[in-house]
Enzyme design. Sequence first.
Site, short mmCIF file in Angstrom:
data_model
loop_
_atom_site.label_atom_id
_atom_site.label_comp_id
_atom_site.label_asym_id
_atom_site.label_seq_id
_atom_site.Cartn_x
_atom_site.Cartn_y
_atom_site.Cartn_z
N GLU A 61 21.39 -1.14 -62.37
CA GLU A 61 22.35 -1.85 -61.51
C GLU A 61 21.63 -2.54 -60.37
O GLU A 61 20.43 -2.35 -60.15
CB GLU A 61 23.36 -0.83 -60.93
CG GLU A 61 22.66 0.21 -60.04
CD GLU A 61 23.60 1.25 -59.44
OE1 GLU A 61 24.62 1.59 -60.06
OE2 GLU A 61 23.27 1.72 -58.33
N HIS A 63 22.87 -4.31 -56.21
CA HIS A 63 23.93 -4.45 -55.21
C HIS A 63 23.34 -4.90 -53.90
O HIS A 63 22.12 -4.94 -53.73
CB HIS A 63 24.68 -3.12 -55.02
CG HIS A 63 23.80 -1.91 -55.15
ND1 HIS A 63 22.81 -1.62 -54.25
CD2 HIS A 63 23.71 -0.94 -56.11
CE1 HIS A 63 22.18 -0.52 -54.63
NE2 HIS A 63 22.69 -0.08 -55.77
N HIS A 67 18.70 1.13 -50.98
CA HIS A 67 18.51 2.57 -51.13
C HIS A 67 17.16 2.97 -50.53
O HIS A 67 16.16 2.25 -50.71
CB HIS A 67 18.42 2.98 -52.61
CG HIS A 67 19.68 2.86 -53.38
ND1 HIS A 67 20.89 3.36 -52.96
CD2 HIS A 67 19.92 2.33 -54.60
CE1 HIS A 67 21.80 3.12 -53.89
NE2 HIS A 67 21.25 2.49 -54.89
N HIS A 101 17.52 -1.82 -60.47
CA HIS A 101 16.84 -0.52 -60.37
C HIS A 101 17.46 0.48 -61.32
O HIS A 101 18.65 0.41 -61.66
CB HIS A 101 16.85 0.01 -58.94
CG HIS A 101 18.23 0.15 -58.35
ND1 HIS A 101 18.92 -0.92 -57.86
CD2 HIS A 101 19.04 1.23 -58.17
CE1 HIS A 101 20.09 -0.50 -57.40
NE2 HIS A 101 20.20 0.80 -57.59
N CYS A 115 18.68 10.23 -51.95
CA CYS A 115 18.95 8.80 -51.81
C CYS A 115 19.84 8.59 -50.59
O CYS A 115 20.94 9.15 -50.52
CB CYS A 115 19.63 8.25 -53.06
SG CYS A 115 20.04 6.49 -52.93
MN MN Z 1 22.01 1.78 -56.83
#
Ligand code: MN
Length: 148
Positions: A61, A63, A67, A101, A115
């Site tokens: 994914e 976004h 992270h 990632h 995370c």
């Molecule tokens: Mn992610």
Amino acid sequence: MEKPIRRFQNFRWENTDLLAYKEEGSAPFKAITRQTLFCDPALHAELRYFDVSPGGYSTLERHEHMHAVLILRGTGTCLVGDQVYNIAANDLVTIPAWTWHQFRAEPVSHLGFLCMVNVDRDRPALPTVDELKALQSIPTVAAFLKGG
Ligand code: MN
């Protein structure tokens, strides 16, 4: 008030729910669990622990939100952008905004990682057919996605 200390044992923390990674069927993933360790509005951040069982993987994914990842146990591989990296305990991984990632455990090893994310964050986007084709055109990425 929540107790100030939650003890750790075997990659579980006291008074901390063991959750599904995300909603079943919402995106591809395999053999991964989530524990939300810290989620206080005053922090504006959440710290989660993800545990990937041998052979498992997180969703591929990207976004807007970033992270900050600390590998806590095991070994595996991760994709960041169009690069594949071997990862092991105590490595730090930065996932910038809008960067593809995925984390994969090795076939014989758990992969556990912390995370950190912003509380206010956008929903992950999955690759379109064309985006997936573009990633698969890179041999190292194709091997990674096949679990090789
Ligand atoms: Mn992610």
